[in-house]
Write a protein that holds these residues in place. Sequence first.
Motif, PDB file in Angstrom:
ATOM      1  N   ARG A  66       0.863  -1.191   0.000  1.00 29.04           N
ATOM      2  CA  ARG A  66       0.000   0.000   0.000  1.00 29.04           C
ATOM      3  C   ARG A  66       0.893   1.232   0.000  1.00 29.04           C
ATOM      4  NH1 ARG A  66      -5.021   0.458   3.447  1.00 29.04           N
ATOM      5  NH2 ARG A  66      -5.838   1.155   1.449  1.00 29.04           N
TER       6      ARG A  66
ATOM      7  N   GLU B 234      -0.911   1.077   8.398  1.00 27.28           N
ATOM      8  CA  GLU B 234      -2.272   1.327   8.858  1.00 27.28           C
ATOM      9  C   GLU B 234      -2.315   2.043  10.204  1.00 27.28           C
ATOM     10  OE1 GLU B 234      -5.027   0.896   7.182  1.00 27.28           O
ATOM     11  OE2 GLU B 234      -3.918   0.099   5.479  1.00 27.28           O
TER      12      GLU B 234
ATOM     13  N   GLY C  45      -6.670   4.434   6.845  1.00 27.21           N
ATOM     14  CA  GLY C  45      -8.033   3.952   6.678  1.00 27.21           C
ATOM     15  C   GLY C  45      -9.085   5.047   6.673  1.00 27.21           C
TER      16      GLY C  45
END
Length: 217
Positions: free
Chosen positions: A73, A98, A140
Motif C-alpha cells: 500500500r 495502517e 483507513g
Amino acid sequence: MSTNKITAASRKDEGKGASRRLRHAGQVPAIVYGGDVAPQSIQLDQEKTWVASQHEWFYSSIMDLEIDGKVQRVLLRDMQRHPYRQLIMHLDFQRVSENEVIRVSVPLHLVNAETSPAGKTASVVLTQELNEVEVACLPGKLPESIEVDLSNMQMGDTVHLSDVVLPEGVELVAKIDDEHNPAVAVARHARVEAEPEADEAAEGADVPAAKQDAEEK
C-alpha cells in the motif's frame, strides 16, 4: 474508501543510463520507500501509468502497488514529467502503515452550487478559490476528496476553510485562526462591461463642440 491498483516490476539496473533505456522501452523508472523495508527500484508501463495519472485518485489516494505479484500500500509522493511531451520521467512512492498518521493533500469539491440562492441568480458568479487542502489522518480514514456544501450560499458570501466539514478522523494540517483562514469559495457579482458605442458617445459628450469642430478642420 475505494482502492486503486497499479502494477510494477522490480529492476536492478540504476542510474541515468538505465533510466533512459527504460523510457525508450516504454517504461517509467520509479522507487518505493518507507516503512521497515529498504527502498526498492521498480518500473511501470508508461502508457498505463499515464492513463492512471489522468485521474484524481492517482495523486491523493492510497494505492495497491503490485510488484512481482506482491502488493504494497503506497502513496504517490513525487512525479517528474517531461517538459513538453506526454511522458512521465520518474515516480516516487511511499509505503504506508495502517497505524501511522499520514499527511496528504486532498481535493476540495464544491457541491450544490447550482441549487444555492447565489447559483440561481444570473448576475452572480461562484468561484473556487482553494482546490485542495493538506490533511492528517490514519490511512483507513483518508478520503479521496472533501465535499464543500454551497447549498445555502448567498450573493456576497465567502466560504472559508474553517467552514468546511471534515470527515471523522481527519484533521487539517494548517492551523486556522484570524490571520490564516483562506477562502474556499466566493459568490460575486458578474462584471458587466459597457458597450463600445456607449463609451464612444460618452467620450464625445465630454469634448466641447468648438474643439470638435477645430479638430475636424
